[in-house]
Design a protein around this motif. Structure first.
Motif, short mmCIF file in Angstrom:
data_model
loop_
_atom_site.label_atom_id
_atom_site.label_comp_id
_atom_site.label_asym_id
_atom_site.label_seq_id
_atom_site.Cartn_x
_atom_site.Cartn_y
_atom_site.Cartn_z
N ILE A 1 -20.21 41.40 -3.02
CA ILE A 1 -19.58 42.60 -2.47
C ILE A 1 -19.98 43.84 -3.26
N LYS A 2 -20.33 44.88 -2.50
CA LYS A 2 -20.66 46.16 -3.10
C LYS A 2 -20.26 47.25 -2.11
N LEU B 1 -22.88 40.87 1.49
CA LEU B 1 -24.26 40.50 1.79
C LEU B 1 -24.30 39.15 2.48
N ILE B 2 -24.91 39.11 3.65
CA ILE B 2 -25.05 37.85 4.36
C ILE B 2 -26.53 37.58 4.63
N ALA B 3 -26.85 36.32 4.83
CA ALA B 3 -28.25 35.93 5.07
C ALA B 3 -28.28 35.00 6.26
N GLN B 4 -29.42 35.01 6.95
CA GLN B 4 -29.54 34.15 8.13
C GLN B 4 -30.28 32.87 7.75
N ASP C 1 -8.30 44.27 5.49
CA ASP C 1 -7.15 44.88 6.16
C ASP C 1 -6.19 45.50 5.15
N SER C 2 -6.04 44.81 4.02
CA SER C 2 -5.09 45.33 3.04
C SER C 2 -5.73 46.41 2.16
N LYS C 3 -6.95 46.80 2.54
CA LYS C 3 -7.66 47.91 1.92
C LYS C 3 -7.91 47.75 0.42
N ALA C 4 -8.15 46.51 0.03
CA ALA C 4 -8.59 46.31 -1.34
C ALA C 4 -9.97 46.96 -1.49
N GLU C 5 -10.22 47.53 -2.64
CA GLU C 5 -11.52 48.17 -2.87
C GLU C 5 -12.33 47.35 -3.86
N TYR C 6 -13.63 47.23 -3.61
CA TYR C 6 -14.51 46.54 -4.55
C TYR C 6 -15.65 47.44 -4.96
#
Ligand SMILES: Nc1nc2c([nH]c(=O)n2[C@H]2C[C@H](O)[C@@H](COP(=O)(O)OP(=O)(O)OP(=O)(O)O)O2)c(=O)[nH]1
Ligand SMILES: [Mg+2]
Length: 135
Positions: free
Chosen positions: A12-13, A18-21, A130-135
């Motif tokens: 997470i950024k 980031l996802i990959a196929q 949804d709970s708007k956590a920030e990373y």
């Protein structure tokens, strides 16, 4: 049937993940995944994760945090997926094995098709956004 243990990273950024196929010829080919791979007998989950992300994405990770563990029985194989949250890494991720990789806003991941086993982890990520956590 044997149980395949897998380490996978939720990278997470800036509120994107980031996802990959997955390559067409592999199990669950064409589906999107959280990058990672099988844990070898000699490895910890964390070292397998670091190795796979270097091999697949050309990044060095630090401090993976346990996120969730999912056991799932596909008709053709059973998997134990160990998901880690990764927010610290060096390098610019790219698909070293030719696989498409994409940064996606966390609240958009429901638009991508993941393997069936991933449903709980996708829902957990969505509930966090949804709970708007920030990373
Ligand atoms: N990496 C990853 N694998 C997943 C996810 N969800 C899921 O069901 N899987 C399954 C698909 C595969 O059966 C298994 C992971 O194996 P893999 O094919 O990625 O392992 P690997 O990278 O070591 O592959 P290989 O080089 O041995 O062919 O876990 C996910 O989100 N990420
Ligand atoms: Mg893999």
């Amino acid at each position: 049937m044997s149980l395949v243990q897998v380490a996978a990273a939720i990278i997470i950024k800036d509120n994107q993940v980031l996802i990959a196929q997955r390559p067409a010829e592999k199990h669950k080919g064409g589906y999107w995944e959280f990058p990672g791979g099988k844990i070898e007998a000699s490895e910890s989950a964390e070292s397998a994760l670091a190795r796979e992300l270097l091999e697949e994405l050309d990044i060095h990770i630090a401090d993976p945090a346990e996120f969730s563990e999912i056991r799932f029985d596909y008709p053709e194989k059973s998997v134990l997926l160990k998901f880690f949250l990764v927010t610290e890494f060096n390098g610019e991720p790219r698909g070293l094995e030719g696989q498409p990789v994409q940064w996606v806003a966390i609240n958009q991941i429901e638009n991508y098709q993941f393997p069936e086993a991933n449903l709980p982890v996708v829902e957990k990520l969505l509930s966090m956004s949804d709970s708007k956590a920030e990373y």
